[in-house]
Scaffold this active site. Sequence first.
Site, PDB file in Angstrom:
ATOM      1  N   LYS A 159      31.891  27.951  46.992  1.00  0.00           N
ATOM      2  CA  LYS A 159      31.620  28.738  48.211  1.00  0.00           C
ATOM      3  C   LYS A 159      30.313  28.290  48.864  1.00  0.00           C
ATOM      4  O   LYS A 159      30.225  28.168  50.085  1.00  0.00           O
ATOM      5  CB  LYS A 159      31.574  30.239  47.866  1.00  0.00           C
ATOM      6  CG  LYS A 159      32.959  30.803  47.543  1.00  0.00           C
ATOM      7  CD  LYS A 159      32.930  32.185  46.914  1.00  0.00           C
ATOM      8  CE  LYS A 159      34.345  32.608  46.498  1.00  0.00           C
ATOM      9  NZ  LYS A 159      34.436  33.857  45.776  1.00  0.00           N
ATOM     10  N   GLN A 161      30.414  38.286  43.692  1.00  0.00           N
ATOM     11  CA  GLN A 161      31.550  37.716  42.970  1.00  0.00           C
ATOM     12  C   GLN A 161      32.081  38.700  41.926  1.00  0.00           C
ATOM     13  O   GLN A 161      31.333  39.288  41.155  1.00  0.00           O
ATOM     14  CB  GLN A 161      31.115  36.396  42.293  1.00  0.00           C
ATOM     15  CG  GLN A 161      32.223  35.634  41.617  1.00  0.00           C
ATOM     16  CD  GLN A 161      33.293  35.097  42.564  1.00  0.00           C
ATOM     17  OE1 GLN A 161      33.045  34.871  43.745  1.00  0.00           O
ATOM     18  NE2 GLN A 161      34.497  34.917  42.056  1.00  0.00           N
ATOM     19  N   ASP A 173      34.117  39.670  52.339  1.00  0.00           N
ATOM     20  CA  ASP A 173      35.256  39.728  51.416  1.00  0.00           C
ATOM     21  C   ASP A 173      36.334  40.689  51.930  1.00  0.00           C
ATOM     22  O   ASP A 173      37.478  40.636  51.477  1.00  0.00           O
ATOM     23  CB  ASP A 173      34.787  40.270  50.055  1.00  0.00           C
ATOM     24  CG  ASP A 173      34.568  39.173  49.020  1.00  0.00           C
ATOM     25  OD1 ASP A 173      35.293  38.163  49.070  1.00  0.00           O
ATOM     26  OD2 ASP A 173      33.680  39.359  48.173  1.00  0.00           O
TER      27      ASP A 173
HETATM   28  N1  GUN Z   1      36.929  37.066  42.402  1.00  0.00           N
HETATM   29  C1  GUN Z   1      38.134  36.482  42.571  1.00  0.00           C
HETATM   30  N2  GUN Z   1      38.430  36.340  43.881  1.00  0.00           N
HETATM   31  C2  GUN Z   1      37.377  36.852  44.556  1.00  0.00           C
HETATM   32  C3  GUN Z   1      37.090  36.970  45.940  1.00  0.00           C
HETATM   33  O1  GUN Z   1      37.873  36.610  46.832  1.00  0.00           O
HETATM   34  N3  GUN Z   1      35.890  37.559  46.239  1.00  0.00           N
HETATM   35  C4  GUN Z   1      35.025  37.991  45.273  1.00  0.00           C
HETATM   36  N4  GUN Z   1      33.898  38.562  45.666  1.00  0.00           N
HETATM   37  N5  GUN Z   1      35.270  37.885  43.983  1.00  0.00           N
HETATM   38  C5  GUN Z   1      36.446  37.302  43.627  1.00  0.00           C
END
Ligand code: GUN
Length: 280
Positions: A53, A97, A120
């Site tokens: 990311k 995350q 998100d």
């Molecule tokens: N863990 C798995 N997929 C995601 C996501 O799209 N966003 C976040 N914040 N955590 C995740």
Amino acid sequence: MSAQLIDGNALAAQIKAEVTAEVAALKTRGIHPGLAVVLVGDDPASQVYVSHKVKDSEQVGIHSVLERMEATTSEVALLAKVEALNNDPSIHGILVQMPLPKHIDSQKVIAAINPAKDVDGFHVVNAGALAVGLPGFWPCTPHGAMKMIESIGMNLRGKHAVVIGRSNIVGKPMAQMLLNQSATVTICHSATLNLKEICLCADVIVAAVGKQNVVTKDMVKAGAVVIDVGMNRNSQGKLCGDVDFGAVREVAGFITPVPGGVGPMTRALLLVNTLKAAGA
Ligand code: GUN
């Protein structure tokens, strides 16, 4: 006949090129989009995801900050970090995350994020906006999956879409997005009794369980569109999805691969959301 592949890498590259141009345009107006990614603990998969990311953001010109916190970090300390990022004008998007360590209430943390920075799309304000059709941030994975369906020119109106999985991150918002396109949606989950029969009626199957071979060839109608959100390791340690890809591609009309399918699209949609949070 073998299904056509929906290439997530190629679609994501297109989206990233568009985001790069829009970031450059924003910068001429004095706005430099910023994303903060918060990682608590040292889960190996999460470390890989967050590094992607951050790298993606830099590639398109988005300023990114990785905030690493110890696995033993208290909930109070994490909430304070979120509050500091809410108040930081150089940060337009905040992503914490998931999963978080067990001693932290993830719903409390999500609720603490300013919904205007919730790239998100997990905050109840954004989830509610999606549910009632108001503008807001949509979760990146189902949004990426929708873009993949859109890319093949499929009109979802009246089509039967089956979503396997009912998570807040994927299954529920995916069902909502399909419904907003006038699909007839069935959500299946661990308590569903007749998964095979339901899937056999599907024009679109979205598998979002996190378990290998949940969707097998005998569950798929000829010509159906199969979107695989799963990200698993098989017994040889190889990355695989929830769909028995080799066999299902013999009957499906379109299918997404793993890797190179929904994964890169999720990452691309995060950049789109960050750009939007910065005011594009
Ligand atoms: N863990 C798995 N997929 C995601 C996501 O799209 N966003 C976040 N914040 N955590 C995740």
